[in-house]
Design a protein around this motif. Sequence first.
Motif, PDB file in Angstrom:
ATOM      1  N   PHE A  56     -15.058  -0.934  -0.116  1.00 45.65           N
ATOM      2  CA  PHE A  56     -15.657  -0.534   1.072  1.00 45.65           C
ATOM      3  C   PHE A  56     -16.582   0.806   0.832  1.00 45.65           C
ATOM      4  O   PHE A  56     -17.084   1.405   1.667  1.00 45.65           O
TER       5      PHE A  56
ATOM      6  N   ALA B  75      -7.565  -3.536   1.201  1.00 43.22           N
ATOM      7  CA  ALA B  75      -8.564  -2.409   1.333  1.00 43.22           C
ATOM      8  C   ALA B  75      -8.357  -1.766   2.904  1.00 43.22           C
ATOM      9  O   ALA B  75      -8.529  -0.594   2.873  1.00 43.22           O
ATOM     10  N   LEU B  76      -8.313  -2.840   3.807  1.00 42.45           N
ATOM     11  CA  LEU B  76      -8.365  -2.352   5.350  1.00 42.45           C
ATOM     12  C   LEU B  76      -7.141  -1.780   5.478  1.00 42.45           C
ATOM     13  O   LEU B  76      -7.002  -0.746   6.287  1.00 42.45           O
ATOM     14  N   ARG B  77      -5.875  -2.480   5.114  1.00 43.25           N
ATOM     15  CA  ARG B  77      -4.702  -1.693   5.256  1.00 43.25           C
ATOM     16  C   ARG B  77      -4.602  -0.144   4.833  1.00 43.25           C
ATOM     17  O   ARG B  77      -4.210   0.502   5.337  1.00 43.25           O
ATOM     18  N   ALA B  78      -5.143  -0.247   3.441  1.00 47.72           N
ATOM     19  CA  ALA B  78      -5.101   1.238   2.873  1.00 47.72           C
ATOM     20  C   ALA B  78      -5.981   2.136   3.589  1.00 47.72           C
ATOM     21  O   ALA B  78      -5.510   3.503   3.846  1.00 47.72           O
ATOM     22  N   LEU B  79      -6.964   1.929   4.294  1.00 46.23           N
ATOM     23  CA  LEU B  79      -7.735   2.718   5.147  1.00 46.23           C
ATOM     24  C   LEU B  79      -6.945   3.181   6.468  1.00 46.23           C
ATOM     25  O   LEU B  79      -7.089   4.289   6.935  1.00 46.23           O
ATOM     26  N   ARG B  80      -6.309   2.052   6.960  1.00 41.85           N
ATOM     27  CA  ARG B  80      -5.520   2.470   8.113  1.00 41.85           C
ATOM     28  C   ARG B  80      -4.427   3.479   7.864  1.00 41.85           C
ATOM     29  O   ARG B  80      -4.063   4.253   8.808  1.00 41.85           O
TER      30      ARG B  80
ATOM     31  N   LEU C 241     -15.529  -2.194  10.848  1.00 39.16           N
ATOM     32  CA  LEU C 241     -13.907  -2.199  10.350  1.00 39.16           C
ATOM     33  C   LEU C 241     -13.122  -2.609  11.626  1.00 39.16           C
ATOM     34  O   LEU C 241     -12.325  -3.362  11.226  1.00 39.16           O
TER      35      LEU C 241
ATOM     36  N   THR D 290     -20.038  -5.561   1.282  1.00 37.08           N
ATOM     37  CA  THR D 290     -18.833  -5.673   0.133  1.00 37.08           C
ATOM     38  C   THR D 290     -19.061  -6.458  -0.998  1.00 37.08           C
ATOM     39  O   THR D 290     -18.382  -6.453  -2.104  1.00 37.08           O
TER      40      THR D 290
ATOM     41  N   ALA E  47      -9.591   0.857  -1.480  1.00 36.32           N
ATOM     42  CA  ALA E  47     -10.350   0.793  -0.434  1.00 36.32           C
ATOM     43  C   ALA E  47     -11.631   1.562  -0.647  1.00 36.32           C
ATOM     44  O   ALA E  47     -12.710   0.933  -0.200  1.00 36.32           O
ATOM     45  N   ARG E  48     -11.604   2.676  -1.550  1.00 35.40           N
ATOM     46  CA  ARG E  48     -13.125   3.053  -1.928  1.00 35.40           C
ATOM     47  C   ARG E  48     -13.731   2.092  -2.707  1.00 35.40           C
ATOM     48  O   ARG E  48     -14.972   2.048  -2.511  1.00 35.40           O
TER      49      ARG E  48
ATOM     50  N   VAL F 234       0.808  -1.269  -0.053  1.00 36.88           N
ATOM     51  CA  VAL F 234      -0.127  -0.051  -0.159  1.00 36.88           C
ATOM     52  C   VAL F 234       0.879   1.295  -0.060  1.00 36.88           C
ATOM     53  O   VAL F 234       0.684   2.409  -0.601  1.00 36.88           O
TER      54      VAL F 234
END
Length: 399
Positions: A317, A386-391, A332, A370, A313-314, A302
């Motif tokens: 999610f 996607a989750l790692r990108a959000l974080r 999340l 999702t 991510a967009r 990422v």
Amino acid sequence: MSRTTTPPAEIAPVAALLLGRVRELSVRMACRIRSEVGYYGSDGQVPFEELCASCRRNAELVFGQLADDRGADMSPARETGRARALLGAPLGELLHAYRVGSELLWSELAAEARTTAGVTTDTFVALAAWWMNEGLAVAAAEAYREAASALLLQRERERSVLVEALFTGLLTDSTTLWEAAGVLGLPTEGPYVVVAARVPAPGREALPGVEARLLTERARSAWRLLPDLQVGVVTAHDPGGEGAVLRALGRFPGARVGVSPPYGALRETPRALRLARLALEGLRGDAAGVARFDDGPVSLLVAAAPEEGGRIAREVFARVLDLPDDERSRLLETLEGWYTAGGSTSRAAALLYCHRNTVRYRLRRLEELTGRSLADPRAVADLAVALRALRLLPPPHRA
């Protein structure tokens, strides 16, 4: 230093006599300084000829003032002070040399004066008062401090430029990097970490005194103040060195700090700065704290392609991001807990302090929103990225 006393007139013939012997006296003075003051003990620091010349200028100044009341030109002393500062001589050694030289001149003056007609006890009292206010050592010390301050500012500017060059990747040649490490006081090999701390206001340090504090943990560092960040390269050599650095950074009240993973070569500093910035962005809200970048493969992927990570991510999610804040955060956090627990619903429930049925419900809700099943390895991988990108990345805009 302004003179507040004048030398007694009856000492002038004595000073004139000694002024004629100043060459021999300056050599004796230089020899005594060399034998009694460690810094001057060999030609390696100050050549003997240079020391003799300095002693002669100062002796001529003193005896010249006494002989014909010349103006108090302190330039020889100031030149000596500046020169020693530029050479890195300790100020204490410089003042010790002036004390040794002053004692020799006084003893010679007193010995000649005792045999001179018209010189009385009152003459010596007046001479002593003038001698105390004559100020050679003070002038040298003032010039030393001025030169040392200017030199310190120059070195700080040089250090700042080199640190910026490290962060921007301008230094790539191994020889140049080795020289930069020497100037910055850093070892030539890692591991290092990069620290990025959010400043409270432009021009104000987020971590005041951090370099000295890290030295107590045996970690050397070099820092640069940017408009929005205070950034630094820190060594983490000793066993447990990274942990000690993180603990030291955590002792700054109110600071928001991101830390890169350890890296081995200074040429990798620009990449490490990017990871430290991402770790800092991961601190949500306004709470203080120290965040270390997770250097797992997904996080590094990422970080290497942040725009693509944000797009994923967009896309993954999209419907989750449209939920109210509380519900979105719960879903999340549950997914992250499930990953942390290695896919175990029971262990995730223990981590999240809720019932395992609650975890199952939230995970099913995520699957519906999702369109991805946690039983499908490919979907699990999509959700992890996607989750790692959000974080790691700044929060994406909701649809």
